[in-house]
Design an enzyme around this catalytic site. Structure first.
Site, mmCIF file in Angstrom:
data_model
loop_
_atom_site.group_PDB
_atom_site.id
_atom_site.type_symbol
_atom_site.label_atom_id
_atom_site.label_comp_id
_atom_site.label_asym_id
_atom_site.label_seq_id
_atom_site.Cartn_x
_atom_site.Cartn_y
_atom_site.Cartn_z
ATOM 1 N N ASP A 79 27.732 -0.793 -7.466
ATOM 2 C CA ASP A 79 27.342 -1.510 -6.243
ATOM 3 C C ASP A 79 27.787 -2.965 -6.201
ATOM 4 O O ASP A 79 28.045 -3.602 -7.208
ATOM 5 C CB ASP A 79 25.822 -1.426 -6.021
ATOM 6 C CG ASP A 79 25.015 -1.946 -7.205
ATOM 7 O OD1 ASP A 79 25.497 -1.866 -8.350
ATOM 8 O OD2 ASP A 79 23.895 -2.440 -6.982
ATOM 9 N N GLU A 137 22.522 -0.867 -9.117
ATOM 10 C CA GLU A 137 22.057 -1.604 -10.294
ATOM 11 C C GLU A 137 21.448 -2.929 -9.866
ATOM 12 O O GLU A 137 20.458 -3.379 -10.420
ATOM 13 C CB GLU A 137 23.210 -1.847 -11.286
ATOM 14 C CG GLU A 137 22.775 -2.420 -12.632
ATOM 15 C CD GLU A 137 22.460 -3.906 -12.609
ATOM 16 O OE1 GLU A 137 21.478 -4.328 -13.243
ATOM 17 O OE2 GLU A 137 23.184 -4.663 -11.934
HETATM 18 NI NI NI Z 1 26.230 -6.784 -13.071
#
Ligand code: NI
Length: 407
Positions: A79, A137
């Site tokens: 991401d 994440e």
């Molecule tokens: Ni990172």
């Protein structure tokens, strides 16, 4: 063992092309649809068994080796961040307000390269490699979403590894260390409620702004006065919102902040003291409060398993010189790979990727960039780690990790 660095150099142009393509088309947490599709197509072409939609937008691919054996999980995050890119690079983000400002574009490209190299060499290792291309994440919900969707089952991994490019470490410097590496992260919200009223008639009000200021001050004493100097903790209030008009005493203050800790008992003490401080300060003024630590945004600390770190070290030594492998003082940044490392023994590795002209912007900065020469090194390290683990005997073979001065 295969010389994975030599092999990775042969696919370096592809790694760069993939990384630049992802960089131009960044996608926010849980929105990695285009990225996931490219990854899934690539894994499928390599003959992996592919599952999509894992944790909403994650992709899992399993590549089998030459026979039965253990299973190793390699995790790569995909991401981007809500940052407006200001690098001026020819392959800068085409989506205003979204940028790969942490290097996850590189991680995705590295993972695709590792899959390619391991599928080419599958006759040389036993067991299976399970690739997890993880969503979200940055929002710290991605790892948990993929675990909920069964990424740690069928087949269950015996070990797990991940790597982060770090543009403030010199190119090719590898951090491979047992024990704590990154902090636990918490998001807290405090709402203080007083009694609003006319700015000219303060005696009839309970000024939430003043109570909030006192509370913020008192909260900042906890780390210095209630936590041992031998322990580590951070309490930061990043947002303080109150009031709408200059002549109205605000009824409510909303504060939000983050906690960083390495030790569960320190975290508990910190949260317990915050509750006491808020109760005391608000009682003193006749105000009330609500305090919430958002449980589903908690990321535990990254703690590397000793045996898996030894395996990672041995593998790293096949790729870089001993002098390039070092240890650091654990950093307060958090990383949700810890959710996986809490359940499967493993090791989180960091690799220096400082651009040639120096890092113009740190991670999460609009001028962030990485040195693309780190991509083949990273791919070689991750492929070597996987094969090193799969070939290591279950008897617990381990190499000693020379202790280094922490920097
Ligand atoms: Ni990172």
């Amino acid at each position: 063992m295969t010389d994975f660095l030599a092999l990775a150099q042969t696919i370096a142009p592809k790694l760069v092309a993939w990384r630049r393509d992802f960089h131009q088309h960044p996608e926010l947490s849980f929105q990695e649809f285009r990225t996931a599709e490219i990854v899934a197509r690539h894994l499928d072409a390599l003959g992996a068994e592919v599952t999509t939609g894992v944790g909403k937008t994650g992709v899992v691919g399993v590549i089998e080796g030459n026979g039965p054996g253990p299973v190793v999980l390699l995790r790569f995050d995909m991401d981007a961040l809500p940052v407006n890119e200001a690098t001026g690079l020819p392959f800068a983000s085409q989506h205003p307000g979204i940028m790969h400002a942490c290097g996850h574009d590189g991680h995705t490209a590295i993972g695709m390269g590792v899959a390619e190299m391991l599928s080419q060499t599958r006759d040389a290792w036993p067991g299976a490699v399970k690739f997890l291309f993880q969503p979200a994440e940055e929002e710290a919900g991605g790892a948990r979403a993929t675990i909920r969707d069964g990424v740690l089952e069928n087949p269950r991994p015996d070990a797990a590894f991940a790597l982060h490019l770090w543009n403030q470490f010199p190119l090719g410097m590898l951090v491979v260390q047992p024990g704590p590496l990154m902090a636990a992260s918490d998001h807290f919200v405090i709402v203080i409620t007083g009694r609003g009223g006319h700015g000219a008639v303060p005696e009839e009000t309970i000024d939430a702004v003043l109570v909030g200021i006192e509370a913020a001050n008192a909260l900042h004493h906890i780390v210095s006065r209630n936590i041992s100097p031998h322990d580590t903790a951070v309490l930061s209030i990043g947002s303080f919102r109150a009031g709408k008009a200059f002549n109205v005493i605000a009824e409510e203050v909303i504060m939000e902040g983050t906690l960083r800790t390495f030790d569960l008992s320190v975290r508990e003490r910190l949260i317990g003291r915050m509750e006491e401080v808020l109760a005391g300060v608000t009682a003193m003024h006749g105000a009330s409060y609500r305090f919430e630590v958002i449980e589903n945004e908690y990321a535990p600390p990254v703690i590397n398993d000793e045996r898996m770190t030894a395996i990672a070290y041995k593998a790293a030594r096949r790729v870089v010189a001993e002098e390039q492998i070092t240890q650091i003082t654990p950093i307060m940044v958090a990383e949700d790979m810890s959710e996986i490392l809490n359940r499967v023994p493993g090791c989180y590795i960091m690799l220096g990727a400082e651009p040639e002209d120096g890092a113009r912007g740190p991670h999460h900065n609009p001028r962030f960039d990485i040195n693309e020469d780190a991509l083949p090194i990273a791919a070689a390290v991750m492929a070597s780690v996987a094969v090193e683990f799969l070939n290591s005997s279950t008897a617990g073979e381990s190499a000693a990790i020379p202790m280094k001065e922490t920097s």
